[in-house]
Design a protein around this motif. Structure first.
Motif, PDB file in Angstrom:
ATOM      1  N   TRP A  21       0.835  -1.206   0.000  1.00  0.00           N
ATOM      2  CA  TRP A  21       0.000   0.000   0.000  1.00  0.00           C
ATOM      3  C   TRP A  21       0.873   1.260   0.000  1.00  0.00           C
ATOM      4  N   GLN A  22       1.990   1.204   0.706  1.00  0.00           N
ATOM      5  CA  GLN A  22       2.897   2.353   0.741  1.00  0.00           C
ATOM      6  C   GLN A  22       3.557   2.591  -0.602  1.00  0.00           C
ATOM      7  N   GLN A  23       3.707   1.522  -1.384  1.00  0.00           N
ATOM      8  CA  GLN A  23       4.401   1.631  -2.664  1.00  0.00           C
ATOM      9  C   GLN A  23       3.482   2.045  -3.807  1.00  0.00           C
ATOM     10  N   ARG A  24       2.185   1.895  -3.615  1.00  0.00           N
ATOM     11  CA  ARG A  24       1.249   2.177  -4.705  1.00  0.00           C
ATOM     12  C   ARG A  24       1.056   3.667  -4.893  1.00  0.00           C
ATOM     13  N   THR A  25       0.563   4.031  -6.066  1.00  0.00           N
ATOM     14  CA  THR A  25       0.242   5.422  -6.347  1.00  0.00           C
ATOM     15  C   THR A  25      -1.060   5.770  -5.669  1.00  0.00           C
ATOM     16  N   PRO A  26      -1.147   6.894  -4.955  1.00  0.00           N
ATOM     17  CA  PRO A  26      -2.409   7.258  -4.295  1.00  0.00           C
ATOM     18  C   PRO A  26      -3.539   7.310  -5.315  1.00  0.00           C
ATOM     19  N   SER A  27      -4.680   6.770  -4.884  1.00  0.00           N
ATOM     20  CA  SER A  27      -5.847   6.716  -5.773  1.00  0.00           C
ATOM     21  C   SER A  27      -7.052   7.289  -5.061  1.00  0.00           C
ATOM     22  N   SER A  28      -8.088   7.471  -5.823  1.00  0.00           N
ATOM     23  CA  SER A  28      -9.356   7.989  -5.266  1.00  0.00           C
ATOM     24  C   SER A  28     -10.430   6.931  -5.306  1.00  0.00           C
ATOM     25  N   VAL A  29      -9.998   5.674  -5.129  1.00  0.00           N
ATOM     26  CA  VAL A  29     -10.973   4.595  -5.112  1.00  0.00           C
ATOM     27  C   VAL A  29     -11.919   4.789  -3.947  1.00  0.00           C
TER      28      VAL A  29
END
Length: 407
Positions: free
Chosen positions: A396-404
Motif C-alpha cells: 500500500w505504501q508503494q502504490r500510487t495514491p488513488s481515489s478509489v
C-alpha cells in the motif's frame, strides 16, 4: 413507533413460512454484502445480566429496577435513527446479544423487529437470533420469543461439567443446560447454536478472575475438538464456529465478510457508511456504554453514538484480510475486488516469499479461487496474519495514491 398489530403478526407469520421452506445449503456462506450497498445486518444489545460471570468482559450491568418500557422505546428510536442515517434499505439479519437478552420481555424483541420492518425491508427469511441463558429460558419463554419473531437461538452453555460451571460463575447446572437445549431444539429445529469454552483451568478462581489456561493444553484441546466435530459431520466455517446441515450464522458471516452492520443499544459497535447523512466513508461507531447515559442521549439526539472513527482505505482492507481469512472460504478474488478493484490478491501475494513458504508448509492457499487458510492453517491464523498484513501495508505504501471509493 410500531407497526399496526395485524402487520406485525403478518411479518412473523411470513417469516415462519419462509423458515419452513428454506433449503439446507452446506456449499458455502451467504452471499457477501456488497461494500457501500444499502444492505446491513443489525445488532441489538441488551445490557443486563443476572450476575457477573468471572470470565466475561462484555458491556453488562446488574439491573437495579430496570424501566424496560423506557429501554424498549430507546432501542426502537435508535434503530430507526441509525437506519435513516446509514441509508440502509434492507436488513439481512438481526441479532439480540448482551448481556442476557433472554431477560428482556418478548414484547421488547417484537417492538424492535416491528420498528426495523417499518424503517427498512426486513425479508421474511431474515435470520433473527436471540442469545439465551438456561436460567432465563424456560420452554414457555422460548416459545414466546419465537412468537415475537425470533427464529434462531444461541445458548450460553459454556460447559457440561457442574464444577466448571461453578468456576465460571454460571447460575445454571448441567441439568438446566440440557433441559434448555432440548426445549430449544424442539421449538427451533435446526436453528440452535451453543457456546462452549475450552482450556479452562482446573484450579479455583483467584481474586475474582480466572487464571490463564495453559496455552499448550488449550491448543491440544482445540485440535481435538475440531477433529471430533469434523468426524461428527460439522463444517468448521470459521476459526471458532462449526455447523452442519448448512446451519451457519448468517449474521456473524456478515462480520467476517466485512459487510455493513448497525449497532443498537448501550456499548454496541457498528460499521457502516452514513449515506443517509451524506457520508461516503465507512465509519466504526461505538454507542455510549452506560445504559442510563445512553438512554438520555437517545432521547435528546435520536441515538447514543459516543464515538465515530472514519476508516481509511488501508484500515478497511486490513479488516477484509483479517476477518475473511477466519473463514474456510477465505477471500475470493471477486470479494476482494469489491473493496479494492486495482490491487489484486495476485499483485499483493503472488510473488511474496513468505506466502510461498506458507503454501509449501500447507498452511495457506492462493489460487484461482482466492486466498484462504488450509484446515491446518486455520489453527495458527494469528501467526499467518502477521506476514500477510505486513505485506499488504508494504504494498500500500508503494502504490500510487488513488481515489478509489471506500465501502
Amino acid at each position: 413507533m410500531a407497526l399496526p398489530r395485524s402487520q406485525a403478526r403478518g411479518w412473523v407469520k411470513a417469516a415462519k413460512m419462509a423458515q419452513r421452506r428454506r433449503p439446507a445449503d452446506d456449499t458455502g456462506g451467504p452471499q457477501s454484502p456488497a461494500p457501500g450497498s444499502q444492505r446491513a445486518a443489525l445488532y441489538v444489545h441488551w445490557p443486563y445480566c443476572e450476575k457477573r460471570c468471572s470470565y466475561c468482559n462484555f458491556n453488562k450491568y446488574i439491573p437495579r429496577g430496570v424501566d424496560e418500557a423506557a429501554l424498549r422505546r430507546c432501542l426502537v428510536i435508535e434503530a430507526q435513527t441509525l437506519l435513516r442515517l446509514s441509508g440502509v434499505r434492507r436488513v439481512e439479519s438481526v441479532f439480540f446479544g448482551g448481556g442476557t437478552p433472554s431477560l428482556a420481555s418478548p414484547h421488547t424483541v417484537a417492538a424492535v423487529l416491528e420498528a426495523v420492518a417499518q424503517a427498512a425491508h426486513l425479508p421474511a427469511d431474515s435470520e433473527v437470533t436471540l442469545e439465551a441463558n438456561p436460567t432465563s429460558a424456560s420452554g414457555s419463554r422460548l416459545a414466546a420469543f419465537g412468537a415475537a419473531g425470533v427464529n434462531r437461538l444461541s445458548i450460553g452453555l459454556q460447559s457440561l461439567d457442574d464444577t466448571e460451571l461453578q468456576l465460571l460463575g454460571r447460575t445454571h447446572s448441567v441439568r438446566d443446560a440440557l433441559q434448555t437445549l432440548a426445549e430449544a431444539q424442539r421449538l427451533f429445529p435446526g436453528r440452535v447454536s451453543v457456546d462452549l469454552m475450552l482450556g479452562l483451568p482446573a484450579q479455583q478462581v483467584q481474586q475474582g478472575a480466572l487464571p490463564a489456561p495453559d496455552p499448550e493444553l488449550a491448543a491440544e484441546m482445540y485440535q481435538e475438538g475440531r477433529a471430533v466435530l469434523r468426524e461428527a459431520g460439522f463444517r468448521q466455517y470459521e476459526v471458532s464456529n462449526f455447523a452442519r446441515n448448512g446451519a451457519l450464522s448468517t449474521h456473524n458471516w456478515t462480520y467476517w465478510q466485512c459487510g455493513q452492520y448497525l449497532g443498537v443499544g448501550p456499548g454496541a459497535h457498528g460499521r457502516f457508511i452514513p449515506q443517509g447523512a451524506g457520508g461516503h466513508t465507512r465509519e466504526a461507531r461505538i454507542q455510549t456504554l452506560e445504559p442510563d447515559s445512553w438512554m438520555k442521549e437517545v432521547m435528546l439526539f435520536g441515538h447514543g453514538t459516543r464515538r465515530r472513527v472514519p476508516l481509511s482505505e488501508l484500515e478497511l482492507l486490513e479488516e477484509v484480510l483479517a476477518m475473511g481469512l477466519r473463514t474456510d472460504v477465505g477471500i475470493t478474488h471477486q470479494h476482494w475486488q469489491q473493496f479494492e478493484p486495482q490491487l489484486t490478491l495476485w499483485d499483493l501475494f503472488g510473488a511474496s516469499k513468505e506466502v510461498k513458504e506458507l503454501q509449501e508448509q500447507g498452511l495457506l492457499l492462493l489460487d484461482h479461487r482466492g486466498l484462504r487458510c488450509s484446515w491446518e492453517g486455520l489453527a495458527v491464523l494469528d501467526s499467518l496474519l502477521l506476514s500477510l498484513l505486513s505485506r499488504l501495508q508494504e504494498a500500500w505504501q508503494q502504490r500510487t495514491p488513488s481515489s478509489v471509493p471506500r465501502g
